[in-house]
Motif scaffolding. Structure first.
Motif, mmCIF file in Angstrom:
data_model
loop_
_atom_site.group_PDB
_atom_site.id
_atom_site.type_symbol
_atom_site.label_atom_id
_atom_site.label_comp_id
_atom_site.label_asym_id
_atom_site.label_seq_id
_atom_site.Cartn_x
_atom_site.Cartn_y
_atom_site.Cartn_z
ATOM 1 N N GLY A 108 0.818 -1.207 0.000
ATOM 2 C CA GLY A 108 0.000 0.000 0.000
ATOM 3 C C GLY A 108 0.855 1.261 0.000
ATOM 4 O O GLY A 108 0.523 2.253 -0.670
ATOM 5 N N LEU A 109 1.961 1.232 0.727
ATOM 6 C CA LEU A 109 2.860 2.391 0.759
ATOM 7 C C LEU A 109 3.539 2.605 -0.592
ATOM 8 O O LEU A 109 3.770 3.755 -1.004
ATOM 9 C CB LEU A 109 3.900 2.219 1.867
ATOM 10 C CG LEU A 109 3.346 2.338 3.281
ATOM 11 C CD1 LEU A 109 4.359 1.825 4.298
ATOM 12 C CD2 LEU A 109 2.957 3.768 3.569
ATOM 13 N N ILE A 110 3.834 1.536 -1.306
ATOM 14 C CA ILE A 110 4.398 1.659 -2.660
ATOM 15 C C ILE A 110 3.384 2.330 -3.583
ATOM 16 O O ILE A 110 3.738 3.187 -4.404
ATOM 17 C CB ILE A 110 4.810 0.274 -3.209
ATOM 18 C CG1 ILE A 110 6.045 -0.241 -2.491
ATOM 19 C CG2 ILE A 110 5.042 0.308 -4.718
ATOM 20 C CD1 ILE A 110 7.322 0.500 -2.809
ATOM 21 N N ILE A 111 2.126 1.954 -3.449
ATOM 22 C CA ILE A 111 1.074 2.575 -4.257
ATOM 23 C C ILE A 111 0.969 4.067 -3.933
ATOM 24 O O ILE A 111 0.882 4.908 -4.839
ATOM 25 C CB ILE A 111 -0.262 1.841 -4.051
ATOM 26 C CG1 ILE A 111 -0.174 0.435 -4.626
ATOM 27 C CG2 ILE A 111 -1.422 2.615 -4.668
ATOM 28 C CD1 ILE A 111 -1.319 -0.482 -4.254
ATOM 29 N N LEU A 112 1.001 4.405 -2.647
ATOM 30 C CA LEU A 112 0.988 5.816 -2.255
ATOM 31 C C LEU A 112 2.194 6.560 -2.820
ATOM 32 O O LEU A 112 2.077 7.705 -3.278
ATOM 33 C CB LEU A 112 0.983 5.949 -0.735
ATOM 34 C CG LEU A 112 -0.336 5.699 -0.031
ATOM 35 C CD1 LEU A 112 -0.129 5.684 1.478
ATOM 36 C CD2 LEU A 112 -1.349 6.746 -0.414
ATOM 37 N N MET A 113 3.346 5.909 -2.800
ATOM 38 C CA MET A 113 4.553 6.525 -3.343
ATOM 39 C C MET A 113 4.370 6.839 -4.828
ATOM 40 O O MET A 113 4.739 7.921 -5.292
ATOM 41 C CB MET A 113 5.759 5.607 -3.144
ATOM 42 C CG MET A 113 7.050 6.189 -3.674
ATOM 43 S SD MET A 113 8.397 5.000 -3.724
ATOM 44 C CE MET A 113 7.921 4.042 -5.156
ATOM 45 N N ASN A 114 3.780 5.915 -5.578
ATOM 46 C CA ASN A 114 3.578 6.143 -7.003
ATOM 47 C C ASN A 114 2.622 7.300 -7.263
ATOM 48 O O ASN A 114 2.826 8.076 -8.195
ATOM 49 C CB ASN A 114 3.081 4.868 -7.688
ATOM 50 C CG ASN A 114 4.194 3.874 -7.880
ATOM 51 O OD1 ASN A 114 5.349 4.242 -8.010
ATOM 52 N ND2 ASN A 114 3.847 2.603 -7.879
ATOM 53 N N PHE A 115 1.572 7.437 -6.456
ATOM 54 C CA PHE A 115 0.670 8.582 -6.596
ATOM 55 C C PHE A 115 1.393 9.887 -6.264
ATOM 56 O O PHE A 115 1.183 10.911 -6.907
ATOM 57 C CB PHE A 115 -0.560 8.432 -5.700
ATOM 58 C CG PHE A 115 -1.577 7.475 -6.219
ATOM 59 C CD1 PHE A 115 -2.017 7.528 -7.530
ATOM 60 C CD2 PHE A 115 -2.109 6.501 -5.391
ATOM 61 C CE1 PHE A 115 -2.963 6.651 -8.014
ATOM 62 C CE2 PHE A 115 -3.057 5.605 -5.853
ATOM 63 C CZ PHE A 115 -3.480 5.681 -7.176
ATOM 64 N N GLU A 116 2.223 9.843 -5.258
ATOM 65 C CA GLU A 116 2.904 11.055 -4.798
ATOM 66 C C GLU A 116 4.029 11.477 -5.744
ATOM 67 O O GLU A 116 4.407 12.648 -5.769
ATOM 68 C CB GLU A 116 3.441 10.832 -3.389
ATOM 69 C CG GLU A 116 3.861 12.057 -2.658
ATOM 70 C CD GLU A 116 2.736 13.038 -2.399
ATOM 71 O OE1 GLU A 116 3.016 14.249 -2.355
ATOM 72 O OE2 GLU A 116 1.573 12.611 -2.233
ATOM 73 N N LEU A 117 4.572 10.552 -6.539
ATOM 74 C CA LEU A 117 5.643 10.896 -7.484
ATOM 75 C C LEU A 117 5.212 12.000 -8.441
ATOM 76 O O LEU A 117 6.035 12.804 -8.881
ATOM 77 C CB LEU A 117 6.066 9.657 -8.281
ATOM 78 C CG LEU A 117 7.120 8.777 -7.639
ATOM 79 C CD1 LEU A 117 7.318 7.501 -8.456
ATOM 80 C CD2 LEU A 117 8.429 9.511 -7.467
#
Length: 103
Positions: A52-61
């Motif tokens: 889930g944190l990886i997914i958040l990271m991709n949105f935040e990129l």
């Protein structure tokens, strides 16, 4: 997991032969050990949080690269914690730490 552990202990007392009395299987449902079903389950849950944190990271990129880097670092931490929970990595560090500390 606690219910599985209780069921295992009760079954071991009722049926004293076969799978339930095998010492290799005696602690598979224990919530206090490493390399058990509850530890594996916990590891999977922590790994899911890392995903889930990886997914958040991709949105935040797309918005802020610095914040995305922090999400990624947190994701890596969760992935390590999940591996540690499932495989008991910290247990392998006990002997070298004791030698280093002189205990």
């Amino acid at each position: 997991m606690h219910l599985l552990n209780a069921w295992h202990k009760l079954s071991h007392r009722i049926v004293d032969t076969g799978y339930w009395s095998d010492p290799n299987n005696s602690n598979i449902f224990s919530v206090q050990g490493e390399r058990t079903l509850p530890a594996w389950y916990s590891g999977v849950m922590i790994w899911s949080a890392g995903l889930g944190l990886i997914i958040l990271m991709n949105f935040e990129l797309k918005r802020n690269r610095l914040t995305a880097m922090f999400w990624g670092l947190l994701a890596l931490t969760f992935f390590y914690l999940s591996a540690d929970e499932a495989l008991g990595l910290h247990e392998k560090l006990n002997a070298p730490a004791r030698q280093m500390l002189g205990n």
